[in-house]
Design an enzyme around this catalytic site. Structure first.
Site, PDB file in Angstrom:
ATOM      1  N   THR A  40       0.840  -1.190   0.000  1.00 12.89           N
ATOM      2  CA  THR A  40       0.000   0.000   0.000  1.00 12.89           C
ATOM      3  C   THR A  40       0.873   1.237   0.000  1.00 12.89           C
ATOM      4  OG1 THR A  40      -1.647   1.339   1.189  1.00 12.89           O
ATOM      5  CG2 THR A  40      -0.235  -0.078   2.541  1.00 12.89           C
ATOM      6  N   ASP A 100      -0.079   3.808   1.364  1.00 10.80           N
ATOM      7  CA  ASP A 100      -0.391   4.498   2.636  1.00 10.80           C
ATOM      8  C   ASP A 100       0.545   4.116   3.768  1.00 10.80           C
ATOM      9  OD1 ASP A 100      -4.057   4.540   2.374  1.00 10.80           O
ATOM     10  OD2 ASP A 100      -2.473   5.480   1.209  1.00 10.80           O
ATOM     11  N   ARG A 145      -5.844   7.413   3.440  1.00 11.53           N
ATOM     12  CA  ARG A 145      -7.248   7.266   3.856  1.00 11.53           C
ATOM     13  C   ARG A 145      -7.405   7.305   5.377  1.00 11.53           C
ATOM     14  NH1 ARG A 145     -11.483   5.777   1.193  1.00 11.53           N
ATOM     15  NH2 ARG A 145     -13.291   5.145   2.403  1.00 11.53           N
ATOM     16  N   GLU A 174      -5.912  13.196   2.617  1.00  8.66           N
ATOM     17  CA  GLU A 174      -7.328  13.192   2.218  1.00  8.66           C
ATOM     18  C   GLU A 174      -8.258  12.706   3.335  1.00  8.66           C
ATOM     19  OE1 GLU A 174      -7.917  10.322  -0.884  1.00  8.66           O
ATOM     20  OE2 GLU A 174      -6.642   8.876   0.125  1.00  8.66           O
ATOM     21  N   ARG A 207      -4.675  28.707  -3.042  1.00  9.25           N
ATOM     22  CA  ARG A 207      -5.008  27.760  -4.113  1.00  9.25           C
ATOM     23  C   ARG A 207      -4.833  26.333  -3.602  1.00  9.25           C
ATOM     24  NH1 ARG A 207      -6.328  31.960  -5.935  1.00  9.25           N
ATOM     25  NH2 ARG A 207      -6.037  32.786  -8.066  1.00  9.25           N
ATOM     26  N   GLN A 263      -0.002   9.816  -7.363  1.00 13.41           N
ATOM     27  CA  GLN A 263       0.898   9.214  -6.362  1.00 13.41           C
ATOM     28  C   GLN A 263       0.992   7.698  -6.494  1.00 13.41           C
ATOM     29  OE1 GLN A 263      -0.187  11.538  -2.395  1.00 13.41           O
ATOM     30  NE2 GLN A 263      -1.867  11.572  -3.883  1.00 13.41           N
TER      31      GLN A 263
END
Ligand code: F6P
Length: 345
Positions: free
Chosen positions: A124, A126, A170, A221, A269, A277
């Site tokens: 992963t 992550d 996540r 995120e 911005r 990624q």
């Protein structure tokens, strides 16, 4: 003996390096390898093709997975378990090597508990899997995000702006923490620490008041947002569900940018890196780690060391129980985040 190899869950750079390594090592052990298409779905639907030294030559550096992937969970497919078991027998499989993250390896652990000969390889971007210090895919995602943050610095400085960079992650903020530190971010927001945007705004106002008139904010995120100290923290989702039935994340970067601009008056911005990624060629580090995992996994099959997965402990590749991969998420080390916070502002 015949091995079946599958890649499940989100793809990441390095998967093909694992596939190549398993096949090359299997040749040494005199084992035959077949590739299952699209994760556990391939074993349920009996969709596969032979993997040989020839068909896995020249894939080491390629992103994605030549097998395809899916988030199919055999325990959530009607008759999935029965079909899967039948195909294990039909193909006379001596072992299944499952390369995947939390979802894929949770199913692997359950199938192993039911007596199927399973070996896992943790994957992963992550880096949130327990049982292993790092997963392949993570270093590449950090390298991609860091390069993007470096680029955002120059345009933020030119325009005296704040730029928010949303990265993947996540449940945990490893990518945000590593790429934020490497890229010199002024604020890093992660799922492990709910973000109070009123405090973030104060932080940035102090920074700009001292003459540093541009800033970079990196946000994972999955970061939970508190609009102010009194409000509830909330996850920002897109409203849709993913293949595994989980709420799809989306929008935290834009929300953070809107609130920073509203609270500070500084032009702000946002750049959302998203699946960039996960794309393209793996770094050298990930190619080597993925290769080591693949060779070790094949040796585990040869030794009939089932119900375990290859794992990195320090600089050693070892075998750990599959249950360790999914028992609990590996969250960002508070000590590391403390170091990152030294550079906030
Ligand atoms: O689990 C890896 C990951 O890239 C997460 O960082 C991200 O939230 C998720 O997969 C995205 O999943 P999908 O590619 O199915 O949208």
């Amino acid at each position: 003996m015949k091995i079946a190899l599958l890649t499940g869950g989100g793809d990441c750079p390095g998967l093909n390096a694992v596939i190549r390594a398993v096949v090359r090592r299997a040749h040494r052990h005199g084992l035959e390898v077949m590739g299952l298409r699209d994760g556990w779905k391939g074993l349920i639907d009996d969709q596969h093709f032979p993997l040989t030294r020839e068909t896995t030559s020249g894939i080491l550096h390629r992103g994605g997975t030549i097998l395809g992937t899916s988030r199919t969970n055999p325990f959530k497919v009607p008759d999935g378990l029965e079909k899967l078991k039948r195909n294990v027998e039909r193909n006379n499989l001596g072992a299944i090597v499952a390369i995947g993250g939390e979802g894929t390896l949770s199913a692997a652990a359950r199938l192993s508990d039911l007596g199927l000969p399973i070996v896992g390889v943790p994957k992963t971007i992550d880096n949130d899997l327990g049982g292993t210090d790092f997963t392949f895919g993570f270093d590449t995602a950090v390298a991609i995000a860091t390069e993007a943050i470096d680029r955002l610095h120059s345009t933020a400085e030119a325009h005296k702006r704040i730029i928010v960079c949303e990265v993947m992650g996540r449940h945990v903020g490893w990518i945000a923490t590593y790429s934020g530190m490497a890229g010199g971010a002024d604020v890093i927001l992660v799922p492990e620490v709910p973000a109070d945007l009123s405090r973030v705004a104060e932080h940035l106002q102090r920074r700009h008041a001292s003459g540093r008139n541009f800033s970079i904010v990196v946000v994972a995120e999955g970061t939970k947002i508190k609009l102010d100290a009194a409000s509830e923290e909330k996850l920002i989702t897109s409203g849709a569900l993913d293949e595994a039935g989980r709420p799809r994340l989306g929008g935290v970067g834009q929300l953070v940018a809107n609130e920073i601009e509203r609270l500070t008056g500084f032009e702000t911005r946002v750049s959302v890196l998203g699946h960039i990624q996960r794309g393209g060629t793996p770094t050298a580090h990930d190619r080597v780690l993925a290769t080591r995992f693949g060779v070790h996994a094949c040796d585990m099959v040869a030794a009939r060391e089932f119900g375990k997965m290859a794992a990195l402990r320090g600089n050693q590749v070892v075998s750990v129980p599959l249950s360790e991969a999914t028992k609990q998420l590996k969250r960002v080390d508070p000590e590391l985040f403390d170091v990152a916070q030294v550079f906030f502002g």
